[in-house]
Design a protein around this motif. Structure first.
Motif: not given
Lengths: 327, 249
Positions: B100, B104, B158, B161
């Motif tokens: 993940n 990014g 979150e 990222v």
């Protein structure tokens, strides 16, 4: 439980061992069956790039399978009748050379995938399925009405096409060609899955909104996956036509699209060798049960139900367990 | 005074008769955390969507570093430097934590049009991803599947990222949502330090966090900003108390 990488190696070894056994026991029909399984597997590995990595449930992959088949049929037909494929605006001669035919099959299926993808990727879910199905049906009925190339009756090619340095008339040689191509495409699939493109595509499948906030374009990623997928399935179509020395509108039919998808669901979606296991299982059922009853699809349906209900990772998932996370 | 990094001018957005955004002008200066608060249905998510490119405003404009980005899509704005986090985690759940953040990093500094070499062989991407994980304290979970993370860890991911994107401005949509007191406190501390890297437009319901972090607060009610000011000003504002905070604040 067997590790998935070991299982993959085992599948490929078995797939190679059966026709070799058949050579020594003089069973040419078994080699043909194995070749059929390998070609179906190739078509399904193609679809698995779109479906497994990109989440694109294409119900029209027979388009590419058929285009590949007709590319072979048309070029070989003109070569055997000594007529050009076209003269205006430039002259294109027919050919019996497999590499040239493969190239034509891959370029035309790739171009078709580009056009179909550009239109159908504007939608998602059930609409995507229906649009791809609609394209399949369009080409199916077009091929039926295409009298120049046999219409409903299809086209027969008298002698298998040629590959430089290999006598393709010997069944095991043609099997070897198909098998090597399958291995190369499986390798390509494995590399793609771990590449930056594969990671981005896989995320575009799961969370397209997020991928956009990374500055990446999920539609373009999916379009390229669809094109690669179409190219591979198109190549499988050319080989399938060469195996049968015959091409007909059946290659474009929705049943063909369904079968390619069944190979993947049976074997395991997004599993590297899922399509191979699925295609081999299908060909074995077709051969053994087809000999017992014309209605062997009933048993295929039952197996499919069992796999979908109880083995979500397909047969590969059943044997090797949950997919471990890529490192 | 320096120019704002991110600003909206007179944004308007209606859905039928409902005015979801009504003449909203908001700005974000270097080094600051500007919080946007408001009751449910105040139009916070609609505002974020217009800032990040998911929704087109009916009128008004959005500027990033003085450039009008109103007519660009999410992708272009992300490339221009808007780093967004989502209220409901929009992570790739089947992927690992590392994958993940790698994604990014790929968006920020790589090209996805590379097909044959494993992404992990790209040292620059891997380092950027690992650093982001270390900063939010998820380095020990790099190989864990995201679906197996706790809610709090997903919120941390979150943020990690968003860090890899190296944005010019963060737009965070309720980063504290669903976090316990402890998790909220940790994340508050982290965001406090983050403002020096890039200013943060923070949409948040957790008032403790907002009051602890914000340099300025804008209060959005029925699509309109009824007040903008410092924490003390907002706390003292009668209008805000009546419309949103109540007497306990």
């Amino acid at each position: 439980m067997i590790r998935e990488s070991n299982l993959n190696a085992l599948v490929l070894i078995l797939l190679l061992a059966v026709p070799l056994w058949a050579v020594f026991n003089d069973e040419p029909f078994t080699i043909t069956l194995a070749t059929r399984a390998v070609i179906f597997a190739l078509a399904a590995v193609g679809l698995n790039i779109a479906l497994g990595l990109g989440g694109l449930v294409s119900f029209g992959h027979a388009v590419f399978f058929g285009i590949g088949g007709y590319a072979m049929g048309i070029f070989a037909h003109h070569a055997q009748t000594y007529t050009p494929v076209m003269e205006v605006p430039f002259l294109i001669e027919g050919t019996k050379s497999m590499p040239v035919i493969w190239l034509v099959a891959m370029v035309t299926s790739g171009f078709a995938a580009l056009l179909i993808g550009l239109l159908s990727l504007r939608t998602a879910g059930v609409y995507f399925i229906m649009i791809t199905l609609a394209f399949g049906q369009m080409l199916y009925y077009f091929s039926i009405s295409w009298a120049t190339y046999g219409g409903e009756d299809g086209l027969s090619i008298y002698v298998r096409n040629e590959f430089p340095g290999v006598n393709t008339l010997v069944p095991i040689n043609f099997f070897a060609i198909c098998f090597v191509i399958l291995c190369l495409v499986v390798l390509l699939n494995a590399l793609l899955a771990k590449s930056p493109f594969g990671l981005a595509l896989n995320a575009a499948r799961q969370t397209p909104q997020r991928v956009q906030t990374f500055g990446l374009d999920p539609t373009r990623l999916k379009l390229l996956a669809f094109i690669i997928s179409g190219v591979v399935t198109g190549l499988a179509g050319a080989l399938f036509a060469d195996l049968n020395r015959f091409v007909s509108p059946t290659m474009f039919s929705w049943q063909m699209s369904g079968e390619i998808m069944i190979f993947i669901i049976l074997g395991g979606v997004a599993r590297l060798c899922g399509p191979i296991v699925g295609a081999v299982t299908f060909v074995m059922l077709e051969h053994f049960l087809g000999g017992l009853s014309d209605y062997w699809h009933i048993y295929l349906g039952a197996l499919l139900l069992i796999v979908v209900l109880f083995a979500r990772g397909g047969l590969v998932g059943l044997i090797s367990g949950r997919e471990i996370a890529h490192d | 005074m320096t120019d704002p990094v991110l600003a909206t001018y007179h944004l308007e957005k209606s859905f039928g008769a409902l005015k979801a955004t009504d003449d909203v002008s908001i700005d974000l200066y270097p080094g600051e955390i500007h919080a946007v608060i408001g009751p449910n249905g105040a139009g916070k998510s609609t505002l974020i969507a217009q800032i990040c490119g998911g929704l087109k405003p009916d009128a008004g404009r959005v500027e990033l570093l003085g450039q009008d980005v109103s007519h660009t899509d999410t992708r272009t704005r992300a490339k221009a430097g808007i780093g967004r986090t989502f209220q409901i985690s929009a992570l790739a759940m089947e992927d690992t934590v590392l994958q993940n953040v790698l994604l990014g990093a790929l968006g920020a500094g790589g090209s996805p049009w590379r097909f044959l070499r494993p992404i992990l062989s790209d040292r620059a991407l891997r380092d950027a991803a690992t650093q982001a994980l270390v900063r939010v304290g998820l380095q020990d979970h790099a190989a864990t599947l995201t679906s197996q993370l706790s809610h709090g860890q997903r919120r941390q991911l979150e943020v990690a990222v968003a860090l890899t994107l190296k944005p010019k401005a963060f737009v965070m949509d309720e980063p504290m949502a669903g976090l316990g007191a402890e998790g909220s406190k940790t994340l508050t501390g982290f965001l406090d330090g983050l403002r020096t890297e890039a200013p943060i437009l923070l949409v948040e319901h957790d008032m403790d966090a907002v009051f602890a972090l914000a340099d300025r607060i804008s209060v959005l009610v029925y699509g309109k900003i009824i007040e903008t000011g410092t924490v003390a000003q907002i706390r003292a504002s009668k209008t805000v108390r009546e419309a949103y905070l109540g007497d306990g604040a």
